[in-house]
Design a protein around this motif. Structure first.
Motif, mmCIF file in Angstrom:
data_model
loop_
_atom_site.group_PDB
_atom_site.id
_atom_site.type_symbol
_atom_site.label_atom_id
_atom_site.label_comp_id
_atom_site.label_asym_id
_atom_site.label_seq_id
_atom_site.Cartn_x
_atom_site.Cartn_y
_atom_site.Cartn_z
ATOM 1 N N PHE A 113 -8.895 -9.837 1.992
ATOM 2 C CA PHE A 113 -9.484 -10.918 1.209
ATOM 3 C C PHE A 113 -8.771 -11.148 -0.111
ATOM 4 N N THR A 114 -8.206 -10.087 -0.696
ATOM 5 C CA THR A 114 -7.622 -10.201 -2.028
ATOM 6 C C THR A 114 -6.104 -10.304 -2.025
ATOM 7 N N GLY A 115 -5.440 -9.731 -1.024
ATOM 8 C CA GLY A 115 -3.990 -9.752 -0.965
ATOM 9 C C GLY A 115 -3.334 -8.644 -1.754
ATOM 10 N N PHE A 116 -4.120 -7.704 -2.292
ATOM 11 C CA PHE A 116 -3.554 -6.574 -3.018
ATOM 12 C C PHE A 116 -4.307 -5.311 -2.644
ATOM 13 N N TYR A 117 -3.730 -4.170 -3.028
ATOM 14 C CA TYR A 117 -4.312 -2.859 -2.734
ATOM 15 C C TYR A 117 -4.757 -2.242 -4.053
ATOM 16 N N SER A 118 -5.916 -1.645 -4.042
ATOM 17 C CA SER A 118 -6.519 -1.114 -5.257
ATOM 18 C C SER A 118 -6.857 0.360 -5.057
ATOM 19 N N TYR A 119 -6.509 1.180 -6.065
ATOM 20 C CA TYR A 119 -6.732 2.625 -5.990
ATOM 21 C C TYR A 119 -7.354 3.112 -7.293
ATOM 22 N N VAL A 120 -8.173 4.147 -7.209
ATOM 23 C CA VAL A 120 -8.708 4.826 -8.383
ATOM 24 C C VAL A 120 -7.806 6.018 -8.673
ATOM 25 N N LEU A 121 -7.322 6.106 -9.915
ATOM 26 C CA LEU A 121 -6.479 7.220 -10.340
ATOM 27 C C LEU A 121 -7.313 8.148 -11.205
ATOM 28 N N PRO A 146 0.815 -1.219 0.000
ATOM 29 C CA PRO A 146 0.000 0.000 0.000
ATOM 30 C C PRO A 146 0.847 1.266 0.000
ATOM 31 N N PHE A 147 0.214 2.372 -0.350
ATOM 32 C CA PHE A 147 0.837 3.665 -0.126
ATOM 33 C C PHE A 147 0.907 3.864 1.387
ATOM 34 N N GLU A 148 1.931 4.550 1.851
ATOM 35 C CA GLU A 148 2.078 4.774 3.294
ATOM 36 C C GLU A 148 0.954 5.664 3.814
ATOM 37 N N SER A 149 0.438 5.322 4.964
ATOM 38 C CA SER A 149 -0.692 6.069 5.530
ATOM 39 C C SER A 149 -0.302 7.469 5.987
ATOM 40 N N CYS A 150 0.994 7.731 6.177
ATOM 41 C CA CYS A 150 1.425 9.048 6.654
ATOM 42 C C CYS A 150 1.436 10.089 5.530
ATOM 43 N N TRP A 151 1.273 9.655 4.295
ATOM 44 C CA TRP A 151 1.263 10.597 3.186
ATOM 45 C C TRP A 151 -0.070 11.316 3.131
ATOM 46 N N LYS A 152 -0.016 12.645 3.098
ATOM 47 C CA LYS A 152 -1.239 13.444 3.069
ATOM 48 C C LYS A 152 -1.932 13.307 1.723
ATOM 49 N N SER A 153 -1.168 13.398 0.655
ATOM 50 C CA SER A 153 -1.759 13.261 -0.679
ATOM 51 C C SER A 153 -0.757 12.582 -1.594
ATOM 52 N N VAL A 154 -1.283 11.860 -2.575
ATOM 53 C CA VAL A 154 -0.446 11.133 -3.515
ATOM 54 C C VAL A 154 -0.937 11.411 -4.924
ATOM 55 N N SER A 155 0.005 11.708 -5.814
ATOM 56 C CA SER A 155 -0.269 11.812 -7.245
ATOM 57 C C SER A 155 0.622 10.800 -7.942
ATOM 58 N N VAL A 156 0.214 10.402 -9.140
ATOM 59 C CA VAL A 156 0.950 9.411 -9.902
ATOM 60 C C VAL A 156 1.261 9.989 -11.274
ATOM 61 N N ILE A 157 2.515 9.820 -11.720
ATOM 62 C CA ILE A 157 2.906 10.172 -13.076
ATOM 63 C C ILE A 157 3.110 8.860 -13.821
ATOM 64 N N PHE A 158 2.319 8.648 -14.875
ATOM 65 C CA PHE A 158 2.385 7.412 -15.654
ATOM 66 C C PHE A 158 2.271 7.755 -17.131
ATOM 67 N N LYS A 159 3.267 7.367 -17.901
ATOM 68 C CA LYS A 159 3.315 7.625 -19.343
ATOM 69 C C LYS A 159 3.075 9.093 -19.675
ATOM 70 N N GLY A 160 3.707 9.974 -18.903
ATOM 71 C CA GLY A 160 3.638 11.399 -19.174
ATOM 72 C C GLY A 160 2.348 12.068 -18.760
ATOM 73 N N GLU A 161 1.488 11.370 -18.031
ATOM 74 C CA GLU A 161 0.230 11.963 -17.571
ATOM 75 C C GLU A 161 0.142 11.880 -16.055
ATOM 76 N N LYS A 162 -0.512 12.883 -15.475
ATOM 77 C CA LYS A 162 -0.618 12.981 -14.022
ATOM 78 C C LYS A 162 -2.015 12.570 -13.565
ATOM 79 N N TYR A 163 -2.048 11.818 -12.477
ATOM 80 C CA TYR A 163 -3.296 11.336 -11.878
ATOM 81 C C TYR A 163 -3.252 11.599 -10.378
ATOM 82 N N ASN A 164 -4.394 11.913 -9.801
ATOM 83 C CA ASN A 164 -4.513 11.991 -8.347
ATOM 84 C C ASN A 164 -5.106 10.682 -7.843
ATOM 85 N N VAL A 165 -4.595 10.203 -6.726
ATOM 86 C CA VAL A 165 -5.160 9.004 -6.110
ATOM 87 C C VAL A 165 -6.422 9.435 -5.381
#
Length: 123
Positions: A102-110, A74-93
Motif C-alpha cells: 500500500f505504501t511502496g516502502f519498507y519500514s523497520y523499528v531500530l 527491503p532487507f533480504e529475507s535470507c538474513w537471520k539477523s540485522v543490525s544497523v550502525i548509524f552515526k556511531g551507534e548500533k541498533y538491532n532491527v
C-alpha cells in the motif's frame, strides 16, 4: 495500489548507514555444519526518531534513542539477523511493518543497543 508515492520523500531524507547482516548456518553436502557468515553492507534509508508522544504511549517498548527506518528496498529475507550502525551507534532491527503493497516502502523499528566502539559494547 499505493495511496501516495513516498519515494521522493524517502530519497530526500535518506542517509547512508551500515547494515551488519548474519546469514543462517547450514549443513553442507557431507553433513557438516557450516556456520553462517556476518557481513557489513553499506545501505541508504531515512532514519527518523520517534515522536515523544509515541514513546510515551508505547508502554516502555520504545525509548528516546530508538529510531524508525524507511527504505525503498527491503532487507533480504535470507538474513537471520540485522543490525544497523548509524552515526556511531548500533541498533538491532526489531520489527518490520508489512504494508509495502500500500505504501511502496519498507519500514523497520531500530532498537538502540549501544554506542559503537564504546568500551564493553557488544559488536
Amino acid at each position: 495500489m499505493q495511496y501516495f508515492n513516498f519515494e521522493g520523500l524517502i530519497e530526500k531524507y535518506s542517509c547512508e548507514f551500515t547494515a551488519i547482516v548474519s546469514s543462517e548456518g547450514k549443513y553442507d553436502d557431507s553433513g557438516e555444519w557450516v556456520k553462517g557468515e556476518t557481513r557489513e553492507i553499506p545501505m541508504t534509508g531515512a532514519i527518523i526518531g520517534f515522536k515523544e508522544s509515541k514513546i510515551f504511549r508505547s508502554d516502555g517498548t520504545l525509548t528516546a534513542k530508538d529510531k524508525h527506518l524507511f527504505m525503498l528496498t527491503p532487507f533480504e529475507s535470507c538474513w537471520k539477523s540485522v543490525s544497523v550502525i548509524f552515526k556511531g551507534e548500533k541498533y538491532n532491527v526489531e520489527a518490520e511493518t508489512d504494508n509495502a503493497d500500500f505504501t511502496g516502502f519498507y519500514s523497520y523499528v531500530l532498537k538502540y543497543v549501544s554506542a559503537f566502539g564504546e568500551a564493553g559494547a557488544e559488536q
